[in-house]
Write an enzyme that holds these catalytic residues in place. Sequence first.
Site, PDB file in Angstrom:
ATOM      1  N   GLN A 299       4.777 -56.126 -38.198  1.00 28.20           N
ATOM      2  CA  GLN A 299       5.900 -55.708 -39.045  1.00 28.20           C
ATOM      3  C   GLN A 299       6.571 -56.888 -39.745  1.00 28.20           C
ATOM      4  O   GLN A 299       6.980 -56.786 -40.902  1.00 28.20           O
ATOM      5  CB  GLN A 299       6.937 -54.943 -38.216  1.00 28.20           C
TER       6      GLN A 299
ATOM      7  N   CYS B  88       3.692 -45.118 -30.856  1.00 30.48           N
ATOM      8  CA  CYS B  88       2.900 -45.995 -29.974  1.00 30.48           C
ATOM      9  C   CYS B  88       3.793 -46.942 -29.175  1.00 30.48           C
ATOM     10  O   CYS B  88       3.439 -48.097 -28.925  1.00 30.48           O
ATOM     11  CB  CYS B  88       1.855 -46.783 -30.759  1.00 30.48           C
TER      12      CYS B  88
ATOM     13  N   LYS C  80      -0.320 -53.364 -43.487  1.00 29.68           N
ATOM     14  CA  LYS C  80       1.145 -53.303 -43.404  1.00 29.68           C
ATOM     15  C   LYS C  80       1.804 -54.084 -44.539  1.00 29.68           C
ATOM     16  O   LYS C  80       3.019 -54.047 -44.699  1.00 29.68           O
ATOM     17  CB  LYS C  80       1.628 -53.901 -42.077  1.00 29.68           C
TER      18      LYS C  80
ATOM     19  N   HIS D 167       4.654 -52.409 -28.967  1.00 24.53           N
ATOM     20  CA  HIS D 167       3.662 -51.417 -29.347  1.00 24.53           C
ATOM     21  C   HIS D 167       2.592 -51.375 -28.255  1.00 24.53           C
ATOM     22  O   HIS D 167       2.369 -52.361 -27.549  1.00 24.53           O
ATOM     23  CB  HIS D 167       3.037 -51.850 -30.684  1.00 24.53           C
TER      24      HIS D 167
ATOM     25  N   ASP E 201       3.347 -60.768 -32.140  1.00 26.28           N
ATOM     26  CA  ASP E 201       2.836 -59.624 -32.868  1.00 26.28           C
ATOM     27  C   ASP E 201       3.626 -59.536 -34.164  1.00 26.28           C
ATOM     28  O   ASP E 201       4.783 -59.122 -34.175  1.00 26.28           O
ATOM     29  CB  ASP E 201       3.010 -58.361 -32.013  1.00 26.28           C
TER      30      ASP E 201
END
Length: 407
Positions: free
Chosen positions: A203, A364, A226, A123, A200
């Site tokens: 998700q 993104c 999220k 991202h 990261d």
Amino acid sequence: MSLNIQDIRASFPILHQEVNGKPLVYLDNAATTQKPLSVIEALDYYYKTDNSNIHRGAHTLADRATRKYENTRELIQKFIGAKEVEEVIFTKGTTESINLVASSFGRKFVKKGDEVIISTLEHHSNIVPWQLLCEEVGAILKVIPINDKGEIIFEEFEKLLTSKTKLVSIVHVSNALGTINPVEEIIAKAHAVGAKVMLDGAQSSSHLTIDVQKLDCDFFAFSAHKIYGPTGLGVLYGKREVLESMPPYQGGGEMIKEVSFEKTTFNEIPFKFEAGTPNIGDVIAFEKALEFVNTVGKKQIVDHENELLAYATEKLSSIKGFIPYGTADNKVSVLSFLIQGMHPFDVGMMLDAGGIAVRTGHHCTQPLMNRFRIEGTVRASFSVYNTLEEVDRLYESVSKIAKLKNK
């Protein structure tokens, strides 16, 4: 134990409406998940009953707000398997968490000629902060390539690792394709050359069971919105010894011990990285989102989402002109695709006319789209409250749209 999806859906008020005269089918969960009523009510209750600044007040409201705020921190510690509650830092979101690490760890430990490794799957929030850092200090940014299925090429990653690698920052799960990266192996290889690793987890936090101690990552970032929580709130996990070695990210209240015009001394972690009045109400409400996940069960959520993904993939793959992107062997419930000869925005607008919410565009991840030589995709992403019947509606609508092009 099978889930009672209708009972789950009943606790999400937003799902029970019509859009453009059709019952809403919300399939934009990778962008943000919807919020159960318990989260909404907790936020409302805080502002009606407990609204006060935290940590510094001696009165009852401040004490109540502080206890609830820190209760959420403790729940997050357990949720991600952190060793200590002090290793949990509140931020505005995954983006700020990554920027914090780039600004604090990066500016102290990454020097001219050093190397930072990311991947093609990233991202923008896990690309731009490292570009800014490398440009500022004269470091080198390296990028792991991917194959046509949307999986990183591990052998190429190994070639990129050198004694100059100071940090590997990689997405745990791709927001655009759903690919699950082999992060355990990545972390082990990076640590072998003395590099730190940031994940990261924007998700993965909602789709996978997270245990940061087992993973042995140095940093892990995710966003509340999220995972059924409020927007504008995120978490940065860091190992104590690494966080303690880093300078503050911002200056202000709460992050200090003593201030004089001659010198300032800084607070202990996590408060060293939490300058100013935090997002108190949303932190308190986030506890209810995590309780929702714990009550339903992460495994049950994942199993249901995987069933939806498999069903949707099989159904939509039968449509003439359907082109999938992201066919990794190991992935979460994200289905990105194009209809041959059609712009993804047009497909998204036609789906919206039928009450179906999907995401369109580059998500993104422009470098990733460039890798596939496309502008963007249509992305349907599934959550625990989605149903097989909703997948059927997606299939029927996409089939009709594809037939319009094939006429």
